[in-house]
Motif scaffolding. Structure first.
Motif, mmCIF file in Angstrom:
data_model
loop_
_atom_site.group_PDB
_atom_site.id
_atom_site.type_symbol
_atom_site.label_atom_id
_atom_site.label_comp_id
_atom_site.label_asym_id
_atom_site.label_seq_id
_atom_site.Cartn_x
_atom_site.Cartn_y
_atom_site.Cartn_z
ATOM 1 N N GLN A 1 -3.474 5.835 -1.235
ATOM 2 C CA GLN A 1 -3.509 6.156 -2.658
ATOM 3 C C GLN A 1 -3.728 4.923 -3.521
ATOM 4 O OE1 GLN A 1 -3.367 9.416 -3.678
ATOM 5 N NE2 GLN A 1 -3.332 9.887 -1.477
ATOM 6 N N VAL A 2 -3.049 3.825 -3.206
ATOM 7 C CA VAL A 2 -3.163 2.609 -4.005
ATOM 8 C C VAL A 2 -2.796 1.421 -3.133
ATOM 9 C CG1 VAL A 2 -0.779 2.790 -4.843
ATOM 10 C CG2 VAL A 2 -2.456 1.488 -6.166
ATOM 11 N N GLN A 3 -3.402 0.298 -3.424
ATOM 12 C CA GLN A 3 -3.121 -0.934 -2.699
ATOM 13 C C GLN A 3 -3.164 -2.107 -3.674
ATOM 14 O OE1 GLN A 3 -4.622 -1.558 1.415
ATOM 15 N NE2 GLN A 3 -5.667 -3.353 0.587
ATOM 16 N N GLN A 4 -2.143 -2.947 -3.613
ATOM 17 C CA GLN A 4 -2.064 -4.097 -4.517
ATOM 18 C C GLN A 4 -1.582 -5.314 -3.748
ATOM 19 O OE1 GLN A 4 0.069 -3.569 -8.170
ATOM 20 N NE2 GLN A 4 -0.887 -1.613 -8.658
ATOM 21 N N GLN A 5 -1.948 -6.494 -4.285
ATOM 22 C CA GLN A 5 -1.499 -7.759 -3.711
ATOM 23 C C GLN A 5 -0.578 -8.469 -4.690
ATOM 24 O OE1 GLN A 5 -4.515 -10.455 -2.282
ATOM 25 N NE2 GLN A 5 -4.351 -9.649 -0.194
ATOM 26 N N VAL B 1 8.500 -7.944 -9.210
ATOM 27 C CA VAL B 1 8.478 -6.486 -9.212
ATOM 28 C C VAL B 1 7.025 -6.035 -9.256
ATOM 29 C CG1 VAL B 1 9.138 -4.385 -10.420
ATOM 30 C CG2 VAL B 1 10.726 -6.315 -10.332
ATOM 31 N N VAL B 2 6.644 -5.185 -8.317
ATOM 32 C CA VAL B 2 5.279 -4.656 -8.239
ATOM 33 C C VAL B 2 5.338 -3.154 -8.513
ATOM 34 C CG1 VAL B 2 3.238 -4.369 -6.800
ATOM 35 C CG2 VAL B 2 4.660 -6.423 -6.553
ATOM 36 N N SER B 3 4.479 -2.682 -9.427
ATOM 37 C CA SER B 3 4.413 -1.255 -9.761
ATOM 38 C C SER B 3 3.194 -0.632 -9.093
ATOM 39 C CB SER B 3 4.338 -1.060 -11.277
ATOM 40 O OG SER B 3 5.526 -1.493 -11.897
ATOM 41 N N LEU B 4 3.422 0.463 -8.371
ATOM 42 C CA LEU B 4 2.349 1.182 -7.697
ATOM 43 C C LEU B 4 2.180 2.548 -8.357
ATOM 44 C CD1 LEU B 4 3.340 0.402 -3.993
ATOM 45 C CD2 LEU B 4 1.600 -0.751 -5.363
ATOM 46 N N PRO B 5 1.093 2.776 -9.091
ATOM 47 C CA PRO B 5 0.887 4.078 -9.750
ATOM 48 C C PRO B 5 0.451 5.131 -8.743
ATOM 49 C CG PRO B 5 -0.968 2.626 -10.173
ATOM 50 C CD PRO B 5 0.023 1.811 -9.412
ATOM 51 N N LEU C 1 5.332 3.687 2.113
ATOM 52 C CA LEU C 1 5.094 2.387 1.494
ATOM 53 C C LEU C 1 5.069 1.329 2.586
ATOM 54 C CD1 LEU C 1 4.981 0.390 -0.944
ATOM 55 C CD2 LEU C 1 7.492 0.414 -0.884
ATOM 56 N N ALA C 2 4.008 0.532 2.613
ATOM 57 C CA ALA C 2 3.880 -0.552 3.590
ATOM 58 C C ALA C 2 3.796 -1.876 2.853
ATOM 59 C CB ALA C 2 2.649 -0.346 4.466
ATOM 60 N N VAL C 3 4.598 -2.829 3.296
ATOM 61 C CA VAL C 3 4.587 -4.190 2.751
ATOM 62 C C VAL C 3 4.112 -5.103 3.869
ATOM 63 C CG1 VAL C 3 5.948 -6.025 1.699
ATOM 64 C CG2 VAL C 3 6.488 -3.633 1.194
ATOM 65 N N SER D 1 0.850 -1.190 0.000
ATOM 66 C CA SER D 1 0.000 0.000 0.000
ATOM 67 C C SER D 1 0.883 1.237 0.000
ATOM 68 C CB SER D 1 -0.935 0.010 1.214
ATOM 69 O OG SER D 1 -0.194 0.047 2.420
ATOM 70 N N LEU D 2 0.386 2.288 -0.634
ATOM 71 C CA LEU D 2 1.105 3.554 -0.718
ATOM 72 C C LEU D 2 0.198 4.659 -0.181
ATOM 73 C CD1 LEU D 2 3.737 4.912 -1.795
ATOM 74 C CD2 LEU D 2 2.456 5.423 -3.878
ATOM 75 N N ARG D 3 0.718 5.428 0.779
ATOM 76 C CA ARG D 3 -0.047 6.524 1.371
ATOM 77 C C ARG D 3 0.698 7.835 1.177
ATOM 78 N NH1 ARG D 3 -4.095 4.765 4.900
ATOM 79 N NH2 ARG D 3 -4.089 2.498 5.220
ATOM 80 N N ASP D 4 -0.061 8.890 0.940
ATOM 81 C CA ASP D 4 0.478 10.242 0.829
ATOM 82 C C ASP D 4 -0.018 11.040 2.013
ATOM 83 O OD1 ASP D 4 1.428 12.709 0.138
ATOM 84 O OD2 ASP D 4 0.018 13.036 -1.503
ATOM 85 N N GLU D 5 0.917 11.351 2.940
ATOM 86 C CA GLU D 5 0.563 12.075 4.158
ATOM 87 C C GLU D 5 -0.596 11.386 4.881
ATOM 88 O OE1 GLU D 5 2.452 14.366 5.119
ATOM 89 O OE2 GLU D 5 3.481 15.095 3.332
#
Length: 602
Positions: free
Chosen positions: A148-152, A162-166, A179-181, A140-144
């Motif tokens: 913003q986006v979450q993928q498995q 390789v995982v791409s997070l837009p 970024l949280a894994v 997961s990607l967070r802005d402040e």
């Protein structure tokens, strides 16, 4: 007999006197090295710390915590210890940490600067150790703090992916992306500061003759506020149609580069490339190799003998082949290459050409029927993008393709890949306490012996204040040519950025490294994010140490012995403090007693 008795008594007396005096001698001894054992998260890594301490205690003196006398520092866990702890001149070793199921982050490819409203992609390379489970991993990607986006991703043991997070930023300034894994009950966290600005990308569209393909690409860019587009269309010899202040020719861009590099286009789009002269091609090569610019080649047909002028040498293509022509009612579909990025990449064309042999260093971006149609390859510091979809402009209907969005995304990616003269390599965490020493490497794109060191400044972030003045920062040469070490103490809490520019007339390039400073040391240590393996390896190698995988802890003593050796140092020796002196005393007294009994004396 009596003489032997006297000798034994004298020996016993000397031993007693020596024990009272306690003499000391200086000898050369092999002294075990002192190793400081540290961790930014001792609770989480307690088992890993204990395992490391057991392995080191066989050959070294282990001290938990910082030690001024340490000959080496071992940091347990990938979380970076931001507080000043030890002498940075001693070798540092890092035991990388993984989740309970063996997942660890090998690398994170994230830009340090970007343009607002432009889509970017953060690529995360994951690996799972052998023998671990295959449970899904959530990124997961967070802005402040805002998701913003979450993928498995599913990752089998002893494999990597390789995982791409837009992500599309909408705010200006230094943004703290988190970024949280998540792997089961364990979470790895990474802080990714990125500088977001409103400075648009400069694009020059140069048509050696009128071309429909480059015309519609230009129109797509002109409708996007992220680009400032200038153009020149050569209609006949010595006659052209151009926008104000556009370059008169490709050659004149070189003059512009030396006189006013700040206005040099980030991207040069070339239509009708078969009309370029050899001097134009040479100028394009210089712009890519020495100035790090991106060049996009848009042919609209295949010239005779499958030769696109003198540009083939730059393209790295010796021969072309045409795909079978398709009817306009059912054109070839051009889609994203397997493993590529760019969700909006969808084109269509009825006339397509592809290289017979792809350049070895090329990366395919889009394919048609499995054949590469759009690809990119590095040329020196710069980048070359080539398209073989000649009449893709005819199929701009949204029902058939995403023509405008595709070319905007491709051009934005190419503009972002423009390499400045210098780049930063972060040493340590992106988050730290104010007044704490922050180190970074400044690396030249094309190192030479005559290259002057960069001019580095520290600037307080105040939104999109690209012209803000800053504090000069000293740089120090390293053992590697074209690499300098910079050290800075951020004066106050807040968001800052380091900027590096070339100390020369051609100084239009600027490298940016965002920094986040906090006021509370405990808050930093408690929330310090992990660092990817590649970043940890860069820092440990700089200090003379290395990154040690958590599965190779048993090899750490041998690694330290190889690095530190077994030095022999002068050391005091107190022989009478050893219990072994009792043995000769007992023998001397016992021998004297036995000899006296043998001759009948008491």
């Amino acid at each position: 007999m009596k003489y032997a008795e006297r000798v034994l008594r004298v020996i016993a007396l000397l031993i007693v006197v020596a024990a009272i005096i306690d003499p000391v001698f200086t000898v050369q001894r092999a002294v075990p090295p002192i190793v400081a054992l540290l961790s930014a998260d001792s609770v989480r890594h307690e088992k890993l710390i204990a395992q490391t301490e057991r392995a080191l205690s066989r050959t070294a003196t282990v001290v938990r915590g910082p030690s001024p006398n340490a000959q080496a520092v071992v940091m347990v866990g990938s979380a970076w210890l931001t507080a000043p702890t030890t002498d940075s001149t001693v070798p540092h070793y890092v035991i990388s940490s993984a989740t309970v199921n063996g997942v660890h982050v090998e690398a994170i490819d994230a830009p340090t600067s970007w343009v607002r409203d432009a889509r970017m992609s953060i690529r995360v390379r994951l690996a799972r150790d052998s023998g671990a489970s295959s449970s899904p991993v959530t990124l997961s990607l967070r802005d402040e703090g805002q998701l913003q986006v979450q993928q498995q991703a599913t990752l089998a043991p002893h494999h990597r992916t390789v995982v791409s997070l837009p992500f599309t930023p909408v705010h200006v300034g230094t943004r703290a992306l988190e970024l949280a894994v998540v792997d089961g009950s364990d979470t790895l966290r990474y802080m990714l500061p990125v500088q977001i600005s409103t400075s648009p990308w400069r694009v020059l569209v140069y048509d050696a003759r009128p071309s429909w393909l480059s015309t519609f690409v230009r129109r797509a860019l002109e409708r996007d506020s992220r680009f400032v587009v200038s153009s020149r269309i050569v209609t006949s010899k010595d006659i052209s149609v151009a926008t104000p202040q556009s370059a008169r020719s490709i050659e004149t861009l070189l003059t512009q580069a030396t006189q006013d590099a700040a206005s040099l286009p980030h991207v040069i789009v070339v239509g009708a490339p078969e009309r370029l002269t050899s001097r134009d091609v040479s100028a394009l090569r210089v712009l890519m190799e020495e100035w790090g610019r991106a060049v996009v080649i848009l042919p609209d047909h295949l010239p005779p003998q499958a030769n696109i002028g003198a540009l083939n040498t730059v393209l790295g293509v010796s021969a072309w082949r045409s795909l079978s022509s398709a009817p306009t009612s059912a054109p070839h579909a051009i889609v994203r290459a397997p493993g590529g990025t760019g969700d909006s990449l969808r084109l269509a064309a009825s006339t397509i050409a592809t290289p017979v042999t792809m350049p070895a260093d090329a990366t395919t971006l889009a394919v048609a029927s499995g054949a590469p149609v759009v690809w990119t390859r590095p040329v020196g510091r710069g980048l070359l993008v080539t398209s073989g979809g000649f009449d893709a402009w005819r199929f701009r209907d949204p029902a058939q393709s995403t023509f405008d969005a595709t070319w905007r995304e491709l051009l934005a990616s190419a503009a972002q890949d423009v390499n400045p003269a210098f780049s930063f390599a972060r040493l340590g965490s992106a988050v730290g306490k104010a007044q704490t020493l922050t180190e970074a490497l400044v690396v030249a794109a094309r190192p030479t012996a005559a290259l002057a060191p960069p001019a580095v400044t520290l600037i307080r972030d105040a939104g999109d204040s690209s012209s803000a003045s800053g504090l000069p920062v000293a740089v120090f040469p390293t053992a590697t040519q074209g690499t300098w070490l910079t050290q800075v103490r951020v004066p106050n809490a807040g968001t800052w950025r380091l900027q590096a520019t070339q100390q020369a007339a051609q100084s239009g390039d600027t490298a940016v490294l965002p920094l986040i400073a906090t006021a509370d040391t405990q808050a930093v240590v408690a929330t310090v994010p992990d660092s990817p393996d590649e970043q940890l390896a860069t820092w440990t190698n700089t200090s003379g140490g290395q990154l040690v995988p958590h599965g190779a802890i048993d090899s750490l003593p041998a690694i330290l012995e190889t690095r530190l050796g077994s030095p022999r140092r002068p050391a005091p020796w107190h022989p009478m403090r050893s219990v072994w002196w009792i043995l000769p005393l007992t023998l001397a007294l016992g021998g004297d007693w036995w000899l006296r009994r043998r001759r009948g004396a008491r």
